[in-house]
Design a protein around this motif. Structure first.
Motif, PDB file in Angstrom:
ATOM      1  N   LEU A   1       7.237  30.998  23.232  1.00  0.00           N
ATOM      2  CA  LEU A   1       7.139  30.968  21.826  1.00  0.00           C
ATOM      3  C   LEU A   1       7.614  29.727  21.164  1.00  0.00           C
ATOM      4  O   LEU A   1       6.749  29.172  20.034  1.00  0.00           O
ATOM      5  CB  LEU A   1       8.102  32.181  20.917  1.00  0.00           C
ATOM      6  CG  LEU A   1       7.353  33.676  21.490  1.00  0.00           C
ATOM      7  CD1 LEU A   1       8.537  34.557  20.899  1.00  0.00           C
ATOM      8  CD2 LEU A   1       6.034  34.020  20.707  1.00  0.00           C
ATOM      9  N   GLU A   2       8.623  29.148  21.524  1.00  0.00           N
ATOM     10  CA  GLU A   2       9.232  27.875  20.932  1.00  0.00           C
ATOM     11  C   GLU A   2       7.943  26.664  21.232  1.00  0.00           C
ATOM     12  O   GLU A   2       7.913  25.839  20.194  1.00  0.00           O
ATOM     13  CB  GLU A   2      10.276  27.104  21.747  1.00  0.00           C
ATOM     14  CG  GLU A   2      11.620  28.221  20.901  1.00  0.00           C
ATOM     15  CD  GLU A   2      12.757  27.754  21.693  1.00  0.00           C
ATOM     16  OE1 GLU A   2      13.847  28.124  21.303  1.00  0.00           O
ATOM     17  OE2 GLU A   2      12.911  27.195  22.923  1.00  0.00           O
ATOM     18  N   GLU A   3       7.432  26.649  22.290  1.00  0.00           N
ATOM     19  CA  GLU A   3       6.308  25.848  22.572  1.00  0.00           C
ATOM     20  C   GLU A   3       5.239  26.165  21.684  1.00  0.00           C
ATOM     21  O   GLU A   3       4.508  24.931  21.039  1.00  0.00           O
ATOM     22  CB  GLU A   3       5.864  26.120  24.127  1.00  0.00           C
ATOM     23  CG  GLU A   3       4.607  24.907  24.602  1.00  0.00           C
ATOM     24  CD  GLU A   3       4.356  24.982  26.016  1.00  0.00           C
ATOM     25  OE1 GLU A   3       3.321  24.623  26.259  1.00  0.00           O
ATOM     26  OE2 GLU A   3       5.112  25.554  26.727  1.00  0.00           O
ATOM     27  N   GLN A   4       4.897  27.264  21.434  1.00  0.00           N
ATOM     28  CA  GLN A   4       3.577  27.591  20.338  1.00  0.00           C
ATOM     29  C   GLN A   4       3.845  27.261  18.927  1.00  0.00           C
ATOM     30  O   GLN A   4       3.002  26.687  18.240  1.00  0.00           O
ATOM     31  CB  GLN A   4       3.437  29.026  20.580  1.00  0.00           C
ATOM     32  CG  GLN A   4       2.786  29.704  21.886  1.00  0.00           C
ATOM     33  CD  GLN A   4       2.507  31.153  21.891  1.00  0.00           C
ATOM     34  OE1 GLN A   4       2.076  31.587  20.779  1.00  0.00           O
ATOM     35  NE2 GLN A   4       2.872  31.731  22.801  1.00  0.00           N
ATOM     36  N   ALA A   5       5.421  27.667  18.750  1.00  0.00           N
ATOM     37  CA  ALA A   5       5.891  27.207  17.551  1.00  0.00           C
ATOM     38  C   ALA A   5       5.813  25.692  17.059  1.00  0.00           C
ATOM     39  O   ALA A   5       5.691  25.009  15.976  1.00  0.00           O
ATOM     40  CB  ALA A   5       7.006  27.899  17.054  1.00  0.00           C
ATOM     41  N   GLY A   6       5.865  24.868  18.145  1.00  0.00           N
ATOM     42  CA  GLY A   6       5.879  23.447  18.114  1.00  0.00           C
ATOM     43  C   GLY A   6       4.470  22.709  17.992  1.00  0.00           C
ATOM     44  O   GLY A   6       4.650  21.515  17.814  1.00  0.00           O
ATOM     45  N   ALA A   7       3.588  23.618  18.345  1.00  0.00           N
ATOM     46  CA  ALA A   7       2.154  22.976  18.377  1.00  0.00           C
ATOM     47  C   ALA A   7       1.728  22.457  16.992  1.00  0.00           C
ATOM     48  O   ALA A   7       1.842  23.257  15.897  1.00  0.00           O
ATOM     49  CB  ALA A   7       0.941  24.160  18.499  1.00  0.00           C
ATOM     50  N   PRO A   8       1.249  21.491  16.791  1.00  0.00           N
ATOM     51  CA  PRO A   8       0.720  20.766  15.589  1.00  0.00           C
ATOM     52  C   PRO A   8      -0.331  21.468  14.616  1.00  0.00           C
ATOM     53  O   PRO A   8      -0.381  21.337  13.522  1.00  0.00           O
ATOM     54  CB  PRO A   8       0.263  19.413  15.915  1.00  0.00           C
ATOM     55  CG  PRO A   8      -0.274  19.452  17.376  1.00  0.00           C
ATOM     56  CD  PRO A   8       0.668  20.418  18.005  1.00  0.00           C
ATOM     57  N   ASP A   9      -0.987  22.207  15.439  1.00  0.00           N
ATOM     58  CA  ASP A   9      -2.110  23.069  14.582  1.00  0.00           C
ATOM     59  C   ASP A   9      -1.729  24.533  14.533  1.00  0.00           C
ATOM     60  O   ASP A   9      -2.625  25.377  14.164  1.00  0.00           O
ATOM     61  CB  ASP A   9      -3.503  22.981  15.413  1.00  0.00           C
ATOM     62  CG  ASP A   9      -3.235  23.675  16.869  1.00  0.00           C
ATOM     63  OD1 ASP A   9      -2.140  23.793  17.420  1.00  0.00           O
ATOM     64  OD2 ASP A   9      -4.311  23.930  17.528  1.00  0.00           O
ATOM     65  N   LEU A  10      -0.644  24.680  14.763  1.00  0.00           N
ATOM     66  CA  LEU A  10       0.119  26.186  14.338  1.00  0.00           C
ATOM     67  C   LEU A  10      -0.247  26.913  13.202  1.00  0.00           C
ATOM     68  O   LEU A  10      -1.035  27.838  13.075  1.00  0.00           O
ATOM     69  CB  LEU A  10       1.415  26.282  14.575  1.00  0.00           C
ATOM     70  CG  LEU A  10       2.102  27.572  14.316  1.00  0.00           C
ATOM     71  CD1 LEU A  10       1.710  28.437  15.385  1.00  0.00           C
ATOM     72  CD2 LEU A  10       3.648  27.695  14.358  1.00  0.00           C
ATOM     73  N   TRP A  11      -0.163  26.291  11.939  1.00  0.00           N
ATOM     74  CA  TRP A  11      -0.405  26.924  10.828  1.00  0.00           C
ATOM     75  C   TRP A  11      -1.882  26.763  10.433  1.00  0.00           C
ATOM     76  O   TRP A  11      -2.212  27.006   9.176  1.00  0.00           O
ATOM     77  CB  TRP A  11       0.426  26.224   9.774  1.00  0.00           C
ATOM     78  CG  TRP A  11       1.931  26.629   9.814  1.00  0.00           C
ATOM     79  CD1 TRP A  11       2.738  25.797  10.550  1.00  0.00           C
ATOM     80  CD2 TRP A  11       2.543  27.767   9.449  1.00  0.00           C
ATOM     81  NE1 TRP A  11       3.993  26.628  10.580  1.00  0.00           N
ATOM     82  CE2 TRP A  11       3.993  27.700   9.906  1.00  0.00           C
ATOM     83  CE3 TRP A  11       1.887  28.868   8.619  1.00  0.00           C
ATOM     84  CZ2 TRP A  11       4.699  28.777   9.656  1.00  0.00           C
ATOM     85  CZ3 TRP A  11       2.684  30.079   8.380  1.00  0.00           C
ATOM     86  CH2 TRP A  11       4.182  30.145   9.022  1.00  0.00           C
ATOM     87  N   ASP A  12      -2.969  26.474  11.207  1.00  0.00           N
ATOM     88  CA  ASP A  12      -4.267  26.153  10.911  1.00  0.00           C
ATOM     89  C   ASP A  12      -4.655  27.721  10.824  1.00  0.00           C
ATOM     90  O   ASP A  12      -5.585  28.232  10.054  1.00  0.00           O
ATOM     91  CB  ASP A  12      -4.992  25.566  11.899  1.00  0.00           C
ATOM     92  CG  ASP A  12      -4.814  24.195  11.880  1.00  0.00           C
ATOM     93  OD1 ASP A  12      -4.431  23.560  10.922  1.00  0.00           O
ATOM     94  OD2 ASP A  12      -5.294  23.382  12.664  1.00  0.00           O
ATOM     95  N   ASP A  13      -3.818  28.547  11.755  1.00  0.00           N
ATOM     96  CA  ASP A  13      -4.252  30.135  11.299  1.00  0.00           C
ATOM     97  C   ASP A  13      -2.925  30.681  10.875  1.00  0.00           C
ATOM     98  O   ASP A  13      -1.952  31.058  11.818  1.00  0.00           O
ATOM     99  CB  ASP A  13      -4.636  30.508  12.746  1.00  0.00           C
ATOM    100  CG  ASP A  13      -4.916  31.969  12.904  1.00  0.00           C
ATOM    101  OD1 ASP A  13      -4.335  32.788  11.844  1.00  0.00           O
ATOM    102  OD2 ASP A  13      -5.482  32.500  13.835  1.00  0.00           O
ATOM    103  N   GLN A  14      -2.928  30.693   9.823  1.00  0.00           N
ATOM    104  CA  GLN A  14      -1.535  31.202   9.136  1.00  0.00           C
ATOM    105  C   GLN A  14      -1.084  32.820   9.650  1.00  0.00           C
ATOM    106  O   GLN A  14       0.239  32.947   9.769  1.00  0.00           O
ATOM    107  CB  GLN A  14      -1.780  31.320   7.397  1.00  0.00           C
ATOM    108  CG  GLN A  14      -1.956  29.999   7.025  1.00  0.00           C
ATOM    109  CD  GLN A  14      -1.346  30.226   5.524  1.00  0.00           C
ATOM    110  OE1 GLN A  14      -1.083  31.325   5.102  1.00  0.00           O
ATOM    111  NE2 GLN A  14      -1.683  29.180   4.858  1.00  0.00           N
TER     112      GLN A  14
END
Length: 371
Positions: free
Chosen positions: A36-49
């Motif tokens: 989850l930390e890896e996913q949370a660090g993705a630069p495009d995470l908040w493209d899908d709120q």
């Protein structure tokens, strides 16, 4: 307790905690946290709120669970060291301190142990809670508002985010109904034992003659629907009404037709949402609530079929699951578990953990007996 008694109790608590770590799978939790930390660090995470909120919420929960387990493990180790020092030096103060810590550890581990009893299909999900006033007129509406505050305060005590989707205010005081979400993993499994009819007995503050009044409110708890759930609602089965929001909300909310009411024609289920400024947002939220209620109906139908195949099963919750008595004496009592307290003020301020834990244990015992 003597030193030997405390040492034996610590060993027992250590074994219980190890069992809890196994059931909750501490190793898997740590792997989940890293992922989850890896996913949370993705630069495009908040493209899908929606997905971003799901990831961050899950990460917060998993991190909290790991910290809770690790803190308890550390406290047990520290208590063991303190006990050894107290015994070696004959220090009565250190022995008393160790005794107090053992008592506190026992309570904390018992609370965590309850989590291992939540193994139902939907127990891990967030919860949607609906409170409706019942018989009792204005007192019942006031009671419904008291229950809403009680559950919101309970969630606040635990740091669980909440979102009130809809409130229907009564004419004189209180609420006709309210629907809110508790956005924390296992919220459904935890709060599902609160479903049922609640009864309040008190001197009515709305009666000029100061007479005693009995009023009722119903609490419904359903799991939040996830994308993997197959709940299809044909357009022909749905009626959509828009209207102007009522109650507190500010100029932007109250002056536009942004509130949405959805009616599922085949079942007659009606849900509303008015907490957002946008009609589209309110409709999407209301649709989520409707799907959750339809999922609950589907589960109830499936359970009824299983009960019919299994035969008569003991453990019906009955119409009244809890009584809150403020006059002529002070008591809150759960009619299923027999758990009670003489401090209704604390209960209405959100101190309901002991009732929830007793309910979860009661339910598990009934499930085991039925099986």
């Amino acid at each position: 307790m003597t030193t030997v008694d405390l040492a034996d109790k610590l060993k027992e608590l250590d074994a219980t905690l190890r069992n809890i770590e196994t059931v909750l799978d501490l190793g898997r939790l740590r792997r989940d946290k890293a992922d989850l930390e890896e996913q949370a660090g993705a630069p495009d995470l908040w493209d899908d709120q929606a997905r971003a909120q799901q990831v961050t919420s899950r990460l917060s929960y998993v991190g909290g669970e790991i910290n809770r387990l690790e803190r308890l493990r550390s406290r047990i180790d520290d208590a063991g060291v303190l006990l050894e020092l107290a015994e070696a030096e004959g220090d009565a103060d250190s022995l008393a301190e160790a005794g107090n810590e053992v008592v506190a550890l026992q309570k904390a581990i018992e609370e965590l142990e309850v989590r291992t009893l939540l193994s139902g299909e939907y127990d891990q999900r967030e919860a949607l809670v609906t409170i409706r006033s019942g018989a009792g007129g204005v007192d019942a509406a006031d009671f419904a508002e008291m229950l809403l505050r009680m559950y919101l305060r309970w969630a606040e005590r635990h740091g669980y985010p909440t979102d009130v989707y809809d409130t229907s205010y009564a004419e004189e005081a209180g609420l006709k109904s309210a629907t809110f979400a508790v956005k924390s993993p296992y919220a459904y499994g935890t709060l599902s034992v609160e479903a049922g009819t609640h009864r309040l007995v008190r001197i009515s503050p709305f009666d000029n003659q100061g007479r005693r009044q009995t009023s009722f409110a119903a609490v419904e708890v359903v799991p939040v629907v996830e994308q993997t759930d197959e709940i299809d609602i044909p357009d022909d089965d749905l009626r959509v009404d828009v209207y102007r929001s009522s109650g507190p909300g500010g100029q932007g909310v109250n002056t536009t037709d942004s509130a949405v009411r959805l009616t599922h024609i085949p079942t007659g289920i009606v849900v509303s949402c008015q907490n957002e400024r946008s009609q589209l947002q309110n409709k999407a939220t209301a649709m989520g609530v409707l799907k959750a209620k339809l999922l609950a109906v589907k589960r109830a139908e499936e359970q009824a079929k299983m009960d019919q195949l299994r035969g008569d099963v003991a453990g019906s919750w009955g119409d009244q699951m809890r009584s809150y008595v403020l006059h002529p004496y002070q008591m809150v009592k759960d009619l299923r578990t027999e758990h009670e307290t003489g401090n209704p003020t604390a209960v209405f301020d959100g101190d309901i953990d002991s009732f929830v834990e007793a309910g979860i244990r009661w339910r598990k015992q009934n499930q085991m007996a039925a099986a």
